[in-house]
Design a protein around this motif. Sequence first.
Motif, mmCIF file in Angstrom:
data_model
loop_
_atom_site.group_PDB
_atom_site.id
_atom_site.type_symbol
_atom_site.label_atom_id
_atom_site.label_comp_id
_atom_site.label_asym_id
_atom_site.label_seq_id
_atom_site.Cartn_x
_atom_site.Cartn_y
_atom_site.Cartn_z
ATOM 1 N N ALA A 93 50.340 15.399 8.126
ATOM 2 C CA ALA A 93 51.302 14.306 8.159
ATOM 3 C C ALA A 93 50.816 13.273 9.166
ATOM 4 O O ALA A 93 50.801 13.532 10.376
ATOM 5 C CB ALA A 93 52.684 14.824 8.533
ATOM 6 N N LEU A 94 50.405 12.128 8.674
ATOM 7 C CA LEU A 94 49.829 11.081 9.517
ATOM 8 C C LEU A 94 50.444 9.737 9.144
ATOM 9 O O LEU A 94 50.918 9.547 8.017
ATOM 10 C CB LEU A 94 48.309 11.018 9.321
ATOM 11 C CG LEU A 94 47.521 12.266 9.739
ATOM 12 C CD1 LEU A 94 46.103 12.209 9.180
ATOM 13 C CD2 LEU A 94 47.493 12.385 11.257
ATOM 14 N N THR B 275 43.267 23.921 -0.350
ATOM 15 C CA THR B 275 44.056 22.763 -0.763
ATOM 16 C C THR B 275 44.609 22.053 0.465
ATOM 17 O O THR B 275 45.370 22.636 1.259
ATOM 18 C CB THR B 275 45.213 23.185 -1.677
ATOM 19 O OG1 THR B 275 44.673 23.818 -2.845
ATOM 20 C CG2 THR B 275 46.021 21.968 -2.107
ATOM 21 N N ILE B 276 44.209 20.816 0.633
ATOM 22 C CA ILE B 276 44.674 19.992 1.751
ATOM 23 C C ILE B 276 45.330 18.750 1.166
ATOM 24 O O ILE B 276 44.741 18.043 0.348
ATOM 25 C CB ILE B 276 43.499 19.601 2.668
ATOM 26 C CG1 ILE B 276 42.893 20.858 3.318
ATOM 27 C CG2 ILE B 276 43.954 18.618 3.742
ATOM 28 C CD1 ILE B 276 41.631 20.600 4.110
ATOM 29 N N THR B 277 46.563 18.515 1.556
ATOM 30 C CA THR B 277 47.287 17.340 1.076
ATOM 31 C C THR B 277 47.675 16.475 2.263
ATOM 32 O O THR B 277 47.672 16.907 3.415
ATOM 33 C CB THR B 277 48.551 17.751 0.314
ATOM 34 O OG1 THR B 277 49.386 18.556 1.163
ATOM 35 C CG2 THR B 277 48.195 18.548 -0.940
ATOM 36 N N ARG B 278 48.016 15.253 1.941
ATOM 37 C CA ARG B 278 48.335 14.291 2.994
ATOM 38 C C ARG B 278 49.696 13.653 2.707
ATOM 39 O O ARG B 278 49.946 13.206 1.582
ATOM 40 C CB ARG B 278 47.237 13.226 3.033
ATOM 41 C CG ARG B 278 47.303 12.266 4.208
ATOM 42 C CD ARG B 278 48.287 11.140 3.958
ATOM 43 N NE ARG B 278 48.504 10.378 5.174
ATOM 44 C CZ ARG B 278 48.306 9.100 5.280
ATOM 45 N NH1 ARG B 278 47.950 8.409 4.226
ATOM 46 N NH2 ARG B 278 48.514 8.490 6.427
ATOM 47 N N THR B 279 50.568 13.610 3.693
ATOM 48 C CA THR B 279 51.835 12.905 3.580
ATOM 49 C C THR B 279 51.919 11.867 4.693
ATOM 50 O O THR B 279 51.184 11.932 5.681
ATOM 51 C CB THR B 279 53.040 13.866 3.696
ATOM 52 O OG1 THR B 279 52.975 14.535 4.958
ATOM 53 C CG2 THR B 279 53.030 14.890 2.567
ATOM 54 N N VAL B 280 52.812 10.904 4.505
ATOM 55 C CA VAL B 280 52.949 9.815 5.473
ATOM 56 C C VAL B 280 54.071 10.126 6.459
ATOM 57 O O VAL B 280 55.202 10.424 6.053
ATOM 58 C CB VAL B 280 53.223 8.478 4.755
ATOM 59 C CG1 VAL B 280 53.483 7.366 5.780
ATOM 60 C CG2 VAL B 280 52.045 8.110 3.854
ATOM 61 N N ALA B 281 53.740 10.058 7.746
ATOM 62 C CA ALA B 281 54.732 10.236 8.808
ATOM 63 C C ALA B 281 55.054 8.870 9.414
ATOM 64 O O ALA B 281 54.136 8.087 9.687
ATOM 65 C CB ALA B 281 54.189 11.165 9.891
#
Length: 288
Positions: A161-162, A219-225
């Motif tokens: 979360a970035l 599995t690496i996913t990205r979400t918006v923080a």
Amino acid sequence: MIIVTGATGQLGRQIVERLLTRVPANQIGVSVRDPQKAQELADQGVRVRQGSFTDPDGLAHAFEGATQVLIVSVDKMGEQAVQQHRTAIDGAVSAGARRILYTSHMGAGASSHFQACRDHAATEDALRACGVPFTSLRNGFYATSTVQFLNPVLATGGEIALPADGPVSWTAHADLADAAARILAEEGRFDGPTPPLTATQAFTLDDVAKLATQATGRTITRTVAPDDQFRGQLIGRGVPSEAADQLLGIFAASRAGEFAAVDPTLTTLLGRRPTTLDTVLREQLPRT
């Protein structure tokens, strides 16, 4: 004599190693804080002297006989960094160097959202005012920085979360070192700031997560923080507020497109396609 500072660091050492393939060892000197860490270079005939950007007298000895001085920028931000760079510039001028080179950054500018880029701009202003020809190497963003963002999920996979970001021209240390060595060996090839020295493609962190998934088999996913939430998490983990704001500046700058430029200059310098981000990740990340 070509003097390289910071020659025991990740970039500086690689620059010297590549310079040794182009210039006789007795024409190369290094300025390092701890000469013992540069013993391998000394064994190859490189002149090793102690020098620190906080010690003008020590720099005078380290820079003695310089024709060119490459100032590798410090890993600090703010006025302390700029002052240390000014000290190194003054030392190179006093030593009689006929050209000063400096490892700057793409996006360097007084109005940048990222503190380091504002520092690089201030250092470039000092170079313009020093009265000696200079070359500012506007390096692409180090590709290994992506590993730091991925570290929390490398062992097991998962979600990072970035804050919201924009495209970044992630560029390999090895390629930037090779380019610096070539520019040093061909004195005067660039005068003033170079074009952005970048790989051939810019990637968002969404792209990085997908490439990391392929490289690791996890599995690496990205979400918006949200920025405020991310900043609060950093401070909660003990990160000083100033450092948290500086890190947030990277995301703000990327959103503004400051790191998105893709330029052919590095490809031309290397005579080949620069290392891809995919290759860097496969070299750096553990695979299942």
